[in-house]
Design a protein around this motif. Structure first.
Motif, PDB file in Angstrom:
ATOM      1  N   HIS A  42     -11.735  10.789   0.221  1.00 46.00           N
ATOM      2  CA  HIS A  42     -11.099   9.669  -0.411  1.00 46.00           C
ATOM      3  C   HIS A  42     -10.718   8.259   0.694  1.00 46.00           C
ATOM      4  O   HIS A  42     -10.083   7.395   0.522  1.00 46.00           O
ATOM      5  CB  HIS A  42     -10.088   9.968  -1.110  1.00 46.00           C
ATOM      6  CG  HIS A  42     -10.144  10.979  -2.200  1.00 46.00           C
ATOM      7  ND1 HIS A  42     -10.592  10.340  -3.410  1.00 46.00           N
ATOM      8  CD2 HIS A  42      -9.991  12.264  -2.315  1.00 46.00           C
ATOM      9  CE1 HIS A  42     -10.914  11.393  -4.243  1.00 46.00           C
ATOM     10  NE2 HIS A  42     -10.216  12.719  -3.700  1.00 46.00           N
TER      11      HIS A  42
ATOM     12  N   ALA B 105      -7.015   9.850  -4.424  1.00 45.52           N
ATOM     13  CA  ALA B 105      -8.122   9.114  -5.067  1.00 45.52           C
ATOM     14  C   ALA B 105      -7.567   7.753  -5.395  1.00 45.52           C
ATOM     15  O   ALA B 105      -8.273   7.134  -5.977  1.00 45.52           O
ATOM     16  CB  ALA B 105      -8.418   9.749  -6.326  1.00 45.52           C
ATOM     17  N   ASP B 106      -6.205   7.519  -5.311  1.00 47.91           N
ATOM     18  CA  ASP B 106      -5.998   6.207  -5.769  1.00 47.91           C
ATOM     19  C   ASP B 106      -6.022   5.311  -4.613  1.00 47.91           C
ATOM     20  O   ASP B 106      -5.740   5.534  -3.497  1.00 47.91           O
ATOM     21  CB  ASP B 106      -4.334   6.145  -5.967  1.00 47.91           C
ATOM     22  CG  ASP B 106      -3.606   5.019  -6.258  1.00 47.91           C
ATOM     23  OD1 ASP B 106      -4.405   4.014  -5.985  1.00 47.91           O
ATOM     24  OD2 ASP B 106      -2.499   4.885  -6.931  1.00 47.91           O
ATOM     25  N   PRO B 107      -6.946   4.185  -4.730  1.00 43.94           N
ATOM     26  CA  PRO B 107      -7.205   3.322  -3.807  1.00 43.94           C
ATOM     27  C   PRO B 107      -6.137   2.604  -3.180  1.00 43.94           C
ATOM     28  O   PRO B 107      -6.429   2.050  -1.949  1.00 43.94           O
ATOM     29  CB  PRO B 107      -8.376   2.325  -4.308  1.00 43.94           C
ATOM     30  CG  PRO B 107      -8.072   2.396  -5.827  1.00 43.94           C
ATOM     31  CD  PRO B 107      -7.482   3.893  -6.060  1.00 43.94           C
ATOM     32  N   ASN B 108      -5.053   2.668  -3.694  1.00 42.98           N
ATOM     33  CA  ASN B 108      -3.715   1.856  -3.124  1.00 42.98           C
ATOM     34  C   ASN B 108      -3.301   2.687  -1.984  1.00 42.98           C
ATOM     35  O   ASN B 108      -2.564   1.986  -1.034  1.00 42.98           O
ATOM     36  CB  ASN B 108      -2.881   1.334  -4.154  1.00 42.98           C
ATOM     37  CG  ASN B 108      -1.927   0.519  -3.497  1.00 42.98           C
ATOM     38  OD1 ASN B 108      -2.115  -0.681  -3.086  1.00 42.98           O
ATOM     39  ND2 ASN B 108      -0.430   0.915  -3.600  1.00 42.98           N
ATOM     40  N   ASN B 109      -3.456   4.049  -1.831  1.00 41.42           N
ATOM     41  CA  ASN B 109      -2.855   4.546  -0.869  1.00 41.42           C
ATOM     42  C   ASN B 109      -4.026   4.844   0.134  1.00 41.42           C
ATOM     43  O   ASN B 109      -5.122   5.155   0.052  1.00 41.42           O
ATOM     44  CB  ASN B 109      -2.675   6.123  -1.444  1.00 41.42           C
ATOM     45  CG  ASN B 109      -1.657   6.282  -2.619  1.00 41.42           C
ATOM     46  OD1 ASN B 109      -0.848   5.235  -2.575  1.00 41.42           O
ATOM     47  ND2 ASN B 109      -1.732   7.219  -3.389  1.00 41.42           N
ATOM     48  N   ARG B 110      -3.507   4.621   1.622  1.00 41.33           N
ATOM     49  CA  ARG B 110      -4.336   4.246   2.743  1.00 41.33           C
ATOM     50  C   ARG B 110      -4.277   5.191   3.775  1.00 41.33           C
ATOM     51  O   ARG B 110      -5.088   5.619   4.351  1.00 41.33           O
ATOM     52  CB  ARG B 110      -3.996   2.976   3.104  1.00 41.33           C
ATOM     53  CG  ARG B 110      -4.155   1.620   2.358  1.00 41.33           C
ATOM     54  CD  ARG B 110      -5.667   1.563   1.890  1.00 41.33           C
ATOM     55  NE  ARG B 110      -5.959   0.496   0.731  1.00 41.33           N
ATOM     56  CZ  ARG B 110      -5.809  -0.676   1.100  1.00 41.33           C
ATOM     57  NH1 ARG B 110      -6.104  -1.065   2.367  1.00 41.33           N
ATOM     58  NH2 ARG B 110      -6.303  -1.529   0.243  1.00 41.33           N
TER      59      ARG B 110
ATOM     60  N   VAL C 278      -5.119  13.990  -6.215  1.00 41.54           N
ATOM     61  CA  VAL C 278      -4.790  13.115  -7.351  1.00 41.54           C
ATOM     62  C   VAL C 278      -4.244  11.648  -6.401  1.00 41.54           C
ATOM     63  O   VAL C 278      -4.748  10.500  -6.738  1.00 41.54           O
ATOM     64  CB  VAL C 278      -3.960  13.506  -8.247  1.00 41.54           C
ATOM     65  CG1 VAL C 278      -3.398  12.201  -8.829  1.00 41.54           C
ATOM     66  CG2 VAL C 278      -4.592  14.659  -9.064  1.00 41.54           C
ATOM     67  N   LEU C 279      -3.546  11.925  -5.463  1.00 41.66           N
ATOM     68  CA  LEU C 279      -2.882  10.559  -4.773  1.00 41.66           C
ATOM     69  C   LEU C 279      -3.967  10.211  -3.974  1.00 41.66           C
ATOM     70  O   LEU C 279      -4.210   8.764  -3.813  1.00 41.66           O
ATOM     71  CB  LEU C 279      -1.773  11.268  -3.979  1.00 41.66           C
ATOM     72  CG  LEU C 279      -0.477  11.911  -4.688  1.00 41.66           C
ATOM     73  CD1 LEU C 279       0.707  12.257  -3.743  1.00 41.66           C
ATOM     74  CD2 LEU C 279       0.210  11.031  -5.563  1.00 41.66           C
TER      75      LEU C 279
ATOM     76  N   ASN D  60       0.740  -1.334  -0.165  1.00 39.66           N
ATOM     77  CA  ASN D  60       0.081   0.025  -0.020  1.00 39.66           C
ATOM     78  C   ASN D  60       0.849   1.096   0.070  1.00 39.66           C
ATOM     79  O   ASN D  60       1.845   1.303   0.556  1.00 39.66           O
ATOM     80  CB  ASN D  60      -0.813   0.054   1.122  1.00 39.66           C
ATOM     81  CG  ASN D  60      -1.951  -0.729   1.204  1.00 39.66           C
ATOM     82  OD1 ASN D  60      -2.675  -1.322   2.269  1.00 39.66           O
ATOM     83  ND2 ASN D  60      -2.346  -1.367  -0.046  1.00 39.66           N
TER      84      ASN D  60
ATOM     85  N   VAL E  27       4.718   7.540  -0.823  1.00 40.65           N
ATOM     86  CA  VAL E  27       4.164   8.240  -2.064  1.00 40.65           C
ATOM     87  C   VAL E  27       4.344   9.775  -1.594  1.00 40.65           C
ATOM     88  O   VAL E  27       3.763  10.349  -0.731  1.00 40.65           O
ATOM     89  CB  VAL E  27       2.550   7.995  -2.146  1.00 40.65           C
ATOM     90  CG1 VAL E  27       1.982   8.813  -3.272  1.00 40.65           C
ATOM     91  CG2 VAL E  27       2.430   6.499  -2.367  1.00 40.65           C
TER      92      VAL E  27
END
Length: 425
Positions: A229, A194-199, A191-192, A147, A171
């Motif tokens: 998000h 919105a990425d579902p891998n970023n928790r 933007v970051l 993640n 990230v």
């Protein structure tokens, strides 16, 4: 006498005039005498002053007469109440396992209410060895290997190291630097996030090393993006008491019940009262489910054992005596900030530095000298023996900078500045 948050926020002083070699003291000399006291920190194996440790840290030999201004503790003696509390506990002669009691929780609640107007509950508190361990626990508890964990560089380097060592991916949401003034990049964060891998986003507030004390509207904008998000924010607020002028620190979780229900607050008396070696910090987690998961991971990592003297320390720090002592500390530190600003303006105008709004750290930009990071390290840390943290260690945006710890006696600070000037030419 107890002071309100507003009184602390209005206690700042304007910068002094040109540096004259002898600093013009403007406040009670008694305060200077308290913080001008010098201590032998070598005989007690203090990491900051241990030459072998510094050489290992820099992977380079260092001068015998080094002035260590790297690791973020101060060279000031602790306030009397802390020393007396530790002595009383030491005289008990048994130092077995311990646990915080009601006095511990009451002390934390008193401080948060008095300093920041935040009403907290004892059930929110988890005692920790350090804020860094709290970040480690949160990353492991609320994300999985692979993640993304968002960090806002240039930033305190353990953030990035923890992410990498836990198998997560750092990230970078780099801060925007405009002539030395740093702001958050909200468009990039959107933007970051919105990425579902970023928790998770790890927030440094006040920010180490750039010295920003985030305004309420800045924190709210950050929090709203992360809520939108489903990004958890873990806040490192260990420098929250060291704030200058008309700036005010706002605990993120205190601003909105929605933030309190989703995010984690981490803090400690370590920076304020110079007691990091007593290994006592705390998390404030209002959401019981998040707290249960956090506490379970703490147990799994064997980070639940409490420091006997650390418990006593918190109870001694977070008192009315601590309030008064903090007022004197801030006056001394802000005079040190004045000294650095004046010296740079008159003696090293090619160095750029935004006056820090908080922390006892100055972020010096040597870009205009046209030298590499390696050469800067060689001249200042190795040649001049003024041991600073290389800026590139804080990630993108830290290149050609040095972080200077000004939590020291003014005489040492003056000497260090002279040496830096001679070293860079």
């Amino acid at each position: 006498m107890q002071k309100s948050k507003e009184e602390f926020c209005e206690s700042g002083r304007e910068p002094d005039g040109a540096f004259s070699g002898e600093f013009d003291q403007e406040f009670d000399q008694k305060f200077d005498q308290e913080f001008d006291r010098e201590f032998d920190r070598k005989s007690t194996h203090d990491l900051k002053w241990r030459r072998a440790g510094v050489e290992a840290y820099l992977s380079q030999p260092i001068r015998d007469d080094m002035i260590p201004m790297w690791i973020a503790d101060t060279d000031f003696g602790c306030m009397k109440g802390i020393v007396e509390a530790v002595k009383r506990r030491a005289e008990h002669e048994i130092y077995g396992y311990c646990a915080p009691g009601s006095d511990f929780y009451s002390a934390v609640a008193y401080w948060e209410k008095m300093r920041f107007g935040w009403d907290i509950q004892s059930g929110w508190v988890t005692a920790l060895p350090s804020v860094v361990s709290g970040i480690n626990i949160a990353v492991r508890a609320f994300s999985e290997e692979g993640n993304g964990i968002i960090v806002q560089t240039p930033v305190y380097d353990p953030f990035i190291n923890i992410v990498k060592r836990t198998g997560r991916v750092p990230v970078f949401n780099c801060l925007k630097n405009t002539d030395g003034h740093y702001e958050m990049d909200y468009d990039g964060l959107e933007v970051l996030a919105a990425d579902p891998n970023n928790r998770i986003l790890i927030l440094c507030s006040p920010h180490n090393p750039v010295g920003r004390v985030w305004r309420e509207e800045e924190l709210r904008r950050l929090a709203e993006i992360c809520l939108k998000h489903n990004i958890m924010i873990v806040t490192d607020e260990i420098h929250s008491d060291i704030v200058y002028g008309d700036h005010c620190h706002h605990p993120l979780l205190s601003l909105d019940e929605r933030y309190a229900s989703k995010f984690i607050h981490l803090s400690a008396p370590g920076k304020t009262f110079n007691v990091p070696g007593l290994k006592m910090s705390f998390a404030l987690i209002p959401n019981p489910e998040i707290k249960a998961a956090f506490d379970e991971m703490q147990l799994a990592m064997s980070l639940d054992i409490k420091n006997t003297f650390g418990v006593e320390c918190v109870q001694a720090c977070y008192t009315e005596e601590g309030v008064e002592w903090l007022g004197r500390l801030l006056a001394y530190l802000e005079a040190n900030v004045d000294l650095v600003c004046s010296f740079i303006r008159t003696e090293m105008p090619a160095v750029r530095m935004e006056r820090p709004e908080g922390t006892f750290l100055c972020w010096l930009d040597f870009s205009e000298y046209g030298i590499t990071d390696e050469e800067l390290l060689k001249r200042v840390n190795l040649g001049a023996g003024v041991v600073c943290v290389p800026g590139e260690w804080f990630g993108k945006g830290g290149e050609k900078h040095l972080r200077l710890n000004i939590g020291c006696q003014r005489k040492a600070l003056e000497t260090a500045l002279r040496r830096i000037k001679d070293a860079v030419g």
